[in-house]
Motif scaffolding. Sequence first.
Motif, mmCIF file in Angstrom:
data_model
loop_
_atom_site.group_PDB
_atom_site.id
_atom_site.type_symbol
_atom_site.label_atom_id
_atom_site.label_comp_id
_atom_site.label_asym_id
_atom_site.label_seq_id
_atom_site.Cartn_x
_atom_site.Cartn_y
_atom_site.Cartn_z
ATOM 1 N N SER A 2 5.520 51.862 48.343
ATOM 2 C CA SER A 2 5.197 50.862 47.336
ATOM 3 C C SER A 2 6.163 49.686 47.461
ATOM 4 C CB SER A 2 5.260 51.465 45.938
ATOM 5 O OG SER A 2 6.564 51.891 45.665
ATOM 6 N N PRO A 3 5.645 48.487 47.178
ATOM 7 C CA PRO A 3 6.519 47.309 47.284
ATOM 8 C C PRO A 3 7.604 47.325 46.210
ATOM 9 C CG PRO A 3 4.398 46.706 46.339
ATOM 10 C CD PRO A 3 4.308 48.160 46.738
ATOM 11 N N ASP A 4 8.684 46.585 46.478
ATOM 12 C CA ASP A 4 9.784 46.500 45.518
ATOM 13 C C ASP A 4 9.628 45.270 44.621
ATOM 14 O OD1 ASP A 4 10.216 44.720 47.549
ATOM 15 O OD2 ASP A 4 12.354 45.136 47.746
ATOM 16 N N TYR A 5 8.374 44.908 44.362
ATOM 17 C CA TYR A 5 8.064 43.789 43.480
ATOM 18 C C TYR A 5 6.747 44.085 42.776
ATOM 19 C CZ TYR A 5 5.043 42.599 47.411
ATOM 20 O OH TYR A 5 4.104 42.661 48.415
ATOM 21 N N THR A 6 6.512 43.357 41.694
ATOM 22 C CA THR A 6 5.249 43.464 40.969
ATOM 23 C C THR A 6 4.647 42.067 40.841
ATOM 24 O OG1 THR A 6 6.398 43.261 38.847
ATOM 25 C CG2 THR A 6 5.952 45.493 39.638
ATOM 26 N N LEU A 7 3.348 42.035 40.679
ATOM 27 C CA LEU A 7 2.656 40.765 40.450
ATOM 28 C C LEU A 7 2.344 40.637 38.970
ATOM 29 C CD1 LEU A 7 0.094 40.676 43.410
ATOM 30 C CD2 LEU A 7 2.363 39.650 43.278
ATOM 31 N N ARG A 8 2.491 39.421 38.478
ATOM 32 C CA ARG A 8 2.194 39.150 37.068
ATOM 33 C C ARG A 8 1.808 37.687 36.920
ATOM 34 N NH1 ARG A 8 6.205 36.026 35.237
ATOM 35 N NH2 ARG A 8 8.335 36.310 36.008
ATOM 36 N N ARG A 9 1.295 37.360 35.759
ATOM 37 C CA ARG A 9 1.007 35.962 35.437
ATOM 38 C C ARG A 9 2.326 35.221 35.222
ATOM 39 N NH1 ARG A 9 -4.003 34.663 35.434
ATOM 40 N NH2 ARG A 9 -5.584 36.201 34.977
ATOM 41 N N ALA A 10 2.327 33.946 35.522
ATOM 42 C CA ALA A 10 3.539 33.135 35.362
ATOM 43 C C ALA A 10 3.840 32.874 33.890
ATOM 44 C CB ALA A 10 3.367 31.816 36.106
ATOM 45 N N ARG A 11 5.122 32.666 33.631
ATOM 46 C CA ARG A 11 5.601 32.286 32.294
ATOM 47 C C ARG A 11 6.327 30.951 32.412
ATOM 48 N NH1 ARG A 11 6.817 38.215 32.129
ATOM 49 N NH2 ARG A 11 8.809 37.828 33.142
ATOM 50 N N ALA A 49 5.253 36.944 42.030
ATOM 51 C CA ALA A 49 5.778 38.213 42.540
ATOM 52 C C ALA A 49 7.208 38.303 42.016
ATOM 53 C CB ALA A 49 5.754 38.249 44.060
ATOM 54 N N GLU A 50 7.468 39.346 41.261
ATOM 55 C CA GLU A 50 8.774 39.515 40.633
ATOM 56 C C GLU A 50 9.463 40.747 41.201
ATOM 57 O OE1 GLU A 50 10.106 39.051 36.135
ATOM 58 O OE2 GLU A 50 8.982 40.908 36.439
ATOM 59 N N GLY A 51 10.720 40.557 41.641
ATOM 60 C CA GLY A 51 11.503 41.662 42.166
ATOM 61 C C GLY A 51 11.954 42.605 41.063
ATOM 62 N N GLU A 52 12.443 43.756 41.476
ATOM 63 C CA GLU A 52 12.906 44.748 40.509
ATOM 64 C C GLU A 52 14.034 44.215 39.633
ATOM 65 O OE1 GLU A 52 13.827 47.892 43.245
ATOM 66 O OE2 GLU A 52 11.819 48.762 43.052
ATOM 67 N N ASP A 53 14.770 43.230 40.156
ATOM 68 C CA ASP A 53 15.871 42.627 39.405
ATOM 69 C C ASP A 53 15.424 41.440 38.545
ATOM 70 O OD1 ASP A 53 15.285 40.791 41.367
ATOM 71 O OD2 ASP A 53 17.343 40.608 42.106
ATOM 72 N N ALA A 55 13.968 38.692 39.705
ATOM 73 C CA ALA A 55 13.930 37.451 40.484
ATOM 74 C C ALA A 55 12.495 37.128 40.906
ATOM 75 C CB ALA A 55 14.802 37.591 41.734
ATOM 76 N N VAL A 56 12.174 35.845 40.895
ATOM 77 C CA VAL A 56 10.868 35.388 41.365
ATOM 78 C C VAL A 56 10.930 35.332 42.889
ATOM 79 C CG1 VAL A 56 9.220 33.484 41.369
ATOM 80 C CG2 VAL A 56 10.369 34.128 39.243
ATOM 81 N N LEU A 57 10.105 36.164 43.532
ATOM 82 C CA LEU A 57 10.107 36.280 44.986
ATOM 83 C C LEU A 57 8.962 35.505 45.644
ATOM 84 C CD1 LEU A 57 10.819 40.110 45.234
ATOM 85 C CD2 LEU A 57 12.463 38.216 45.332
ATOM 86 N N GLY A 58 7.972 35.126 44.846
ATOM 87 C CA GLY A 58 6.840 34.395 45.389
ATOM 88 C C GLY A 58 5.959 33.875 44.280
ATOM 89 N N CYS A 59 5.080 32.952 44.660
ATOM 90 C CA CYS A 59 4.155 32.383 43.686
ATOM 91 C C CYS A 59 2.893 31.917 44.399
ATOM 92 C CB CYS A 59 4.793 31.219 42.937
ATOM 93 S SG CYS A 59 5.185 29.798 43.987
ATOM 94 N N GLY A 60 1.870 31.702 43.636
ATOM 95 C CA GLY A 60 0.624 31.149 44.133
ATOM 96 C C GLY A 60 -0.260 30.817 42.948
ATOM 97 N N ALA A 61 -1.150 29.861 43.149
ATOM 98 C CA ALA A 61 -2.013 29.429 42.056
ATOM 99 C C ALA A 61 -3.461 29.368 42.519
ATOM 100 C CB ALA A 61 -1.573 28.052 41.550
ATOM 101 N N LEU A 62 -4.363 29.561 41.583
ATOM 102 C CA LEU A 62 -5.795 29.424 41.817
ATOM 103 C C LEU A 62 -6.312 28.343 40.878
ATOM 104 C CD1 LEU A 62 -8.309 30.643 43.322
ATOM 105 C CD2 LEU A 62 -8.743 31.854 41.158
ATOM 106 N N GLY A 83 5.092 41.117 52.782
ATOM 107 C CA GLY A 83 3.756 41.256 52.209
ATOM 108 C C GLY A 83 3.566 40.529 50.894
ATOM 109 N N ILE A 84 4.541 39.724 50.495
ATOM 110 C CA ILE A 84 4.466 39.030 49.207
ATOM 111 C C ILE A 84 3.338 38.000 49.218
ATOM 112 C CG2 ILE A 84 5.693 37.477 47.638
ATOM 113 C CD1 ILE A 84 8.299 38.963 48.537
ATOM 114 N N GLY A 85 3.276 37.165 50.249
ATOM 115 C CA GLY A 85 2.214 36.163 50.342
ATOM 116 C C GLY A 85 0.845 36.805 50.363
ATOM 117 N N ARG A 86 0.704 37.866 51.145
ATOM 118 C CA ARG A 86 -0.573 38.585 51.224
ATOM 119 C C ARG A 86 -0.965 39.135 49.859
ATOM 120 N NH1 ARG A 86 -1.196 43.435 50.590
ATOM 121 N NH2 ARG A 86 0.951 43.978 51.101
#
Length: 167
Positions: A2-11, A49-53, A55-62, A83-86
């Motif tokens: 499993s990745p060491d980050y989660t995806l969520r909506r931006a704040r 994409a938010e790291g376990e700590d 930290a914002v590790l990636g972003c993207g918008a639709l 795999g963050i971009g993917r």
Amino acid sequence: MSPDYTLRRARTSDVPAIKALVAPLADRRILMAKETVAYYEGLQEFRIAEGEDGAVLGCGALHIMWEDLAEVRTLAAAASGRGIGRAILEQLIEDARNYGVKRVFCLTFEVQFFARHGFEVMADQSAVDPQIYSELLRSHDEGVAEFLDLARVKPNTLGNTRMIRHL
């Protein structure tokens, strides 16, 4: 694994991190820098994409452009190969499906990355019906102007490739 980050909506608190992710890519002319207010105005379009700590590790918008057309924007990751971009792109594609969008486009220098994810180079702008094209001309959004290849945005888009994926 499993990745060491989660995806969520931006704040709103993510905007400085989004700007920091985009800045080096904008310096290299891979992404376009935006004013801070533009990130806040479009915040609801972003996934993070938010790291376990935390930290914002990636972003993207639709960005929804029309009934059946959306654009992937501002796809950036702090590090490649994780795999963050993917993952963000896959989430944005899923978001597009949930909105009922049938086609997703991007304006990119990263042709191989998007091709690996089902995007094809657009031969021309025939992907947009002439009547819809005339409606899109009324938009004040710079991304729409880039998609339409309007003369006023040519300096920002030179060398970029328009790609589209049919869902």
